[in-house]
Design a protein around this motif. Structure first.
Motif, PDB file in Angstrom:
ATOM      1  N   ALA A 135       0.836  -1.220   0.000  1.00  0.00           N
ATOM      2  CA  ALA A 135       0.000   0.000   0.000  1.00  0.00           C
ATOM      3  C   ALA A 135       0.858   1.253   0.000  1.00  0.00           C
ATOM      4  N   VAL A 136       1.944   1.249   0.770  1.00  0.00           N
ATOM      5  CA  VAL A 136       2.775   2.466   0.806  1.00  0.00           C
ATOM      6  C   VAL A 136       3.677   2.546  -0.436  1.00  0.00           C
ATOM      7  N   ARG A 137       4.049   1.393  -0.952  1.00  0.00           N
ATOM      8  CA  ARG A 137       4.869   1.356  -2.173  1.00  0.00           C
ATOM      9  C   ARG A 137       4.142   2.040  -3.337  1.00  0.00           C
ATOM     10  N   GLU A 138       2.827   1.852  -3.376  1.00  0.00           N
ATOM     11  CA  GLU A 138       2.044   2.494  -4.444  1.00  0.00           C
ATOM     12  C   GLU A 138       2.139   4.010  -4.390  1.00  0.00           C
ATOM     13  N   LYS A 139       2.475   4.552  -3.221  1.00  0.00           N
ATOM     14  CA  LYS A 139       2.647   6.005  -3.088  1.00  0.00           C
ATOM     15  C   LYS A 139       4.123   6.387  -3.202  1.00  0.00           C
ATOM     16  N   GLY A 140       4.971   5.432  -3.598  1.00  0.00           N
ATOM     17  CA  GLY A 140       6.399   5.727  -3.715  1.00  0.00           C
ATOM     18  C   GLY A 140       7.110   5.724  -2.371  1.00  0.00           C
ATOM     19  N   LEU A 141       6.480   5.095  -1.368  1.00  0.00           N
ATOM     20  CA  LEU A 141       7.069   5.101  -0.023  1.00  0.00           C
ATOM     21  C   LEU A 141       7.479   3.686   0.386  1.00  0.00           C
ATOM     22  N   PHE A 142       8.264   3.619   1.433  1.00  0.00           N
ATOM     23  CA  PHE A 142       8.929   2.362   1.772  1.00  0.00           C
ATOM     24  C   PHE A 142       8.817   2.128   3.272  1.00  0.00           C
ATOM     25  N   TYR A 143       8.322   0.942   3.642  1.00  0.00           N
ATOM     26  CA  TYR A 143       8.375   0.478   5.031  1.00  0.00           C
ATOM     27  C   TYR A 143       9.276  -0.756   5.031  1.00  0.00           C
ATOM     28  N   PRO A 144      10.539  -0.606   5.430  1.00  0.00           N
ATOM     29  CA  PRO A 144      11.528  -1.669   5.181  1.00  0.00           C
ATOM     30  C   PRO A 144      11.401  -2.969   5.977  1.00  0.00           C
ATOM     31  N   PRO A 145      10.967  -2.977   7.268  1.00  0.00           N
ATOM     32  CA  PRO A 145      11.042  -4.258   7.996  1.00  0.00           C
ATOM     33  C   PRO A 145      10.253  -5.366   7.293  1.00  0.00           C
ATOM     34  N   ASP A 146      10.875  -6.503   7.162  1.00  0.00           N
ATOM     35  CA  ASP A 146      10.510  -7.435   6.116  1.00  0.00           C
ATOM     36  C   ASP A 146      10.745  -8.886   6.548  1.00  0.00           C
ATOM     37  N   PRO A 147      10.033  -9.356   7.587  1.00  0.00           N
ATOM     38  CA  PRO A 147      10.263 -10.754   8.017  1.00  0.00           C
ATOM     39  C   PRO A 147       9.932 -11.730   6.884  1.00  0.00           C
ATOM     40  N   SER A 148      10.531 -12.900   6.930  1.00  0.00           N
ATOM     41  CA  SER A 148      10.275 -13.916   5.899  1.00  0.00           C
ATOM     42  C   SER A 148       8.792 -14.242   5.794  1.00  0.00           C
ATOM     43  N   SER A 149       8.080 -14.130   6.914  1.00  0.00           N
ATOM     44  CA  SER A 149       6.647 -14.461   6.952  1.00  0.00           C
ATOM     45  C   SER A 149       5.772 -13.282   6.537  1.00  0.00           C
ATOM     46  N   ARG A 150       6.346 -12.305   5.839  1.00  0.00           N
ATOM     47  CA  ARG A 150       5.613 -11.061   5.587  1.00  0.00           C
ATOM     48  C   ARG A 150       4.261 -11.244   4.908  1.00  0.00           C
ATOM     49  N   GLY A 151       4.072 -12.338   4.203  1.00  0.00           N
ATOM     50  CA  GLY A 151       2.804 -12.583   3.518  1.00  0.00           C
ATOM     51  C   GLY A 151       1.684 -12.988   4.463  1.00  0.00           C
ATOM     52  N   SER A 152       2.017 -13.366   5.686  1.00  0.00           N
ATOM     53  CA  SER A 152       0.973 -13.787   6.630  1.00  0.00           C
ATOM     54  C   SER A 152       1.128 -13.207   8.027  1.00  0.00           C
ATOM     55  N   CYS A 153       2.286 -12.682   8.378  1.00  0.00           N
ATOM     56  CA  CYS A 153       2.426 -12.100   9.721  1.00  0.00           C
ATOM     57  C   CYS A 153       1.740 -10.737   9.769  1.00  0.00           C
ATOM     58  N   LEU A 154       1.393 -10.303  10.969  1.00  0.00           N
ATOM     59  CA  LEU A 154       0.689  -9.038  11.131  1.00  0.00           C
ATOM     60  C   LEU A 154       1.617  -8.006  11.776  1.00  0.00           C
ATOM     61  N   ILE A 155       1.372  -6.755  11.427  1.00  0.00           N
ATOM     62  CA  ILE A 155       2.187  -5.654  11.955  1.00  0.00           C
ATOM     63  C   ILE A 155       2.219  -5.671  13.485  1.00  0.00           C
ATOM     64  N   GLY A 156       1.097  -5.968  14.098  1.00  0.00           N
ATOM     65  CA  GLY A 156       1.059  -6.001  15.565  1.00  0.00           C
ATOM     66  C   GLY A 156       2.021  -7.029  16.140  1.00  0.00           C
ATOM     67  N   GLY A 157       2.082  -8.191  15.503  1.00  0.00           N
ATOM     68  CA  GLY A 157       3.024  -9.219  15.941  1.00  0.00           C
ATOM     69  C   GLY A 157       4.461  -8.782  15.727  1.00  0.00           C
ATOM     70  N   ASN A 158       4.707  -8.100  14.619  1.00  0.00           N
ATOM     71  CA  ASN A 158       6.063  -7.587  14.344  1.00  0.00           C
ATOM     72  C   ASN A 158       6.512  -6.626  15.440  1.00  0.00           C
TER      73      ASN A 158
END
Lengths: 468, 468
Positions: B126-149
């Motif tokens: 969602a932020v990439r579409e605005k040209g922005l970057f949220y770097p933290p990137d666990p391997s489980s990024r497709g299913s983990c939730l921000i709250g858990g991160n």
């Protein structure tokens, strides 16, 4: 808990045993020297000044003061701007100035271990000689101490690209009020091992423990930088240009804002002829980029110049050489001194999301008109950090120490409403303490107070600061 | 405090009142689904699963559970690797999955406000579409939730250049166990206003409060990246090359290490033909650089290639196009799955100063020989973060759940001796709890426990985790 013991002759004997007679000062001149910092004209003399030079000595001092219920105020370079190092309750002033060793520069791991009494600039120069960089860079870097920077979570101009002190602190050796010694973390870049006591101590203004060793991460030193000074016909436009620069994808290594008065006063104060301020100019941005590729920096400067031109700026001054850069930075660094030399003032350390800067500046001026004060604003605009200097000028005593409080409160209410907070890098100390209720609800303040009690059940350490 | 109440029918009625009947699950299949995460083969079913979708509902749940003395375990995506979200005491499983709104992407201030139930990759896109970057990137990024991160202070491959989750969290809305709601900080880049509760909550594994809103800072999205895979004939040499790259002045955007087994197993697991592993290769480094200037990236890749060549590497594979990059990243991201598919294993999340990696790897192998276990190591070498996967293989039950504990303890002692710690990004949760005494002395653990009591005097929130 409310009443501390008075210092007695037998305490002095015990202190001499711990740190040696030469490091126990009770003469009036010394007490006077440690009675103030750089905050307004406040004056709180301690009863004794101690200068330990080992962790073990600090530990023994804390044990003794806990047992005897004596208040202890830790102090770094005495350059603070919120009164955090002032011994409001008298008692022991614990100076860290002799804990001043750079213990190890670890070039393999890009880390440095230092004691809290090292002068920030001394540390920066020492690591620079190894091609390394410790970016946090308060204006007082020539006299402030690393320990004080950690107490206040200092920033400075480089924070906009490189972050503030807390972003560099990996691990702290901490003497608890009980005299126990712990390391708060580990010497690593990532840590998910229990609660983050390191970050709890950073910015806690010497209220939780006495920091006696510090492990900082370092980064490779960027090889080149470019600097430009941009004049604007409207101060609000200058602020608006700030967020536009970031939205265009640039991250300058410094992005400083100065209102007309700030630059004019400092130019006079240091007798500089570097900048000629045109009559229609209301504010300046000082913009730096750094990196390892000169061509890229040139491209970035041109890109940024194109952005600011959209905001009705005047003729841009590109610093030609090292000397001109130094000259421009000197002007920025000595603004606070120049303002101080001009008049007694109160400095507020407001910070908002950076796109809200124009609204903050406009609001500050409106509040000033309402309460009859003149303000000179400057600061780290790239971070949204605006130092609002309220000039005493012709204000009466009743205004200065009376109704002005309500004006400051209005500024802080505005800051909160804009998503910001009341201190970006100076801390709360003594002088912002009366305004903590603007930021925090009772439940939140209660959590902080209880955390203080966990570390310091007797409240002997830096009593009277933040909320105590 | 020791004994919780059992869940009763009247509690269920009250919960249905708060979140609606559809969001109160008690059927066995649901309880079973929430009884495990990705940690070994642990299984702890809750008594009820609740799915609130507003802060007010979370607050009412916490009030009720405080009053009734019911244990509450908050849960994100269930991808945790330390058992942090397992309801060891039964009671209420509070799933954040319906708190899944991206509330605002603030392009003016480069910030985003999200609820904890947003999937990490959904936020990134969602932020990439605005040209922005949220770097933290666990391997489980497709299913983990921000709250858990946030609970675990997650990292991922980009942390080496861009930092971990805590470096992006500006402000948190937190529901305390009492049901009170606070914001921990302000939406600003610098903050010296009282104790840093934001950073205290990040990494606290859901033991201090339930995070219900999150303000993250964002950065401009870098436009280009380059990727290379470097084979080494010695795994220790591969580790030694890591710190040499930084000492040469380079900061890659990813610097991943994989032992031979790791890459071989995942290559088989995903049936990939991208990488041919030569017989004499013992380990690989996957190295990425990113930025906005292709020429600069090319120069940096060449510079890094020159550095690694000093460490007896084989032929470097430069990813030719987007597809090949994706393929290499897929191999790295799915290593954990491949190891898991191969055998039951225990994963240790060790982290040391990066130049100590060779010593850590060597020590792990020696300890393995002593205790008779095989390990497969990989991880974020640029951060000194090595995931040590201990393979069950032919170990007996007595070895696996008995003597192995002493072997793990030896690994952790080595980690501490090297200046490191026992979790870099997975947290302590349940499975590392028995080893906390390796890292922390009694006085330190006592501080953490008392901080827990400040927030949660009844210990109803995520009881049994970290040290509880």
């Amino acid at each position: 808990m409310t009443n501390f013991s008075r210092l007695q002759a037998r305490h002095l004997e015990l202190f001499r045993d711990i740190v040696g007679a030469a490091n126990v000062l009770t003469d009036e001149e010394s007490l006077d020297r440690y009675a103030h910092d750089e905050t307004e004209d406040l004056h709180y003399p301690p009863e004794v000044v101690l200068k330990p030079d080992t962790t073990a000595q600090v530990s023994r001092i804390m044990q003794l003061c806990s047992r005897e219920n004596l208040p202890v105020t830790p102090r770094g370079g005495g350059t603070g701007l919120s009164g955090g190092a002032l011994p409001q309750w008298g008692g022991v002033l614990l100076s860290t100035e002799r804990l001043n060793r750079i213990i190890q520069i670890d070039e393999r791991n890009l880390q440095v271990t230092v004691e809290p009494g090292v002068i920030t600039e001394v540390l920066q120069n020492a690591v620079r000689e190894k091609g390394l960089f410790y970016p946090p860079d308060p204006s007082s870097r020539g006299s402030c101490l690393i320990g004080g920077n950690i107490a206040e979570n200092s920033g400075g101009p480089k924070a906009v690209k490189y972050g503030v002190v807390r972003d560099y602190v990996l691990n702290l050796e901490l003497v608890l009020p009980s005299g126990e010694v712990i390391w708060t973390g580990a010497n690593v870049l990532k840590n998910s091992t229990g609660y983050n006591l390191t970050q709890l101590v950073v910015g806690s203004e010497g209220t939780l423990g006495v920091v006696t060793k510090i492990v900082l991460r370092l980064i490779p030193l960027p090889k080149y930088d470019l600097l430009m000074l941009v004049p604007f016909r409207s101060a609000e436009n200058a602020c608006a240009a700030v967020s536009a620069i970031f939205r265009a994808g640039y991250t300058p290594s410094a992005l400083e804002f100065m209102e007309r008065d700030a630059l004019e006063w400092v130019t006079r104060y240091v007798d500089s002829s570097t900048v000629k301020i045109e009559d229609d100019v209301q504010a300046h941005l000082l913009i730096e980029v750094d990196g390892n590729y000169p061509d890229v920096l040139m491209q970035e400067m041109e890109g940024i110049a194109a952005v600011v031109t959209e905001f009705d700026c005047g003729e841009i001054l590109f610093a030609e050489d090292h000397q001109q850069k130094e000259e421009l930075w000197k002007l920025r660094r000595r603004v606070a001194e120049a303002v101080k030399a001009n008049s007694v003032y109160k400095e507020e350390d407001t910070v908002v999301p950076r796109a809200e800067l124009p609204a903050l500046l406009k609001g500050v001026k409106e509040i000033g008109r309402k309460y009859g004060f003149h303000s000179v604003c400057y600061g780290h605009a790239g971070d949204g950090n605006l130092h609002v200097n309220i000039i005493r000028g012709q204000l009466t005593e009743a205004q200065w120490n009376g109704t002005l409080k309500e004006g400051i409160r209005e500024i802080f209410r505005l800051v909160k409403q804009l998503g910001g907070t009341i201190s970006g890098e100076h801390g709360i100390g003594l002088v912002q303490k009366p305004y903590m209720d603007v930021m925090f609800e009772a439940a939140h303040l209660q959590l902080m107070k209880q955390i203080k009690e966990v570390f310091d059940p007797q409240h002997i350490l830096n009593r009277g600061k933040i909320f105590d």
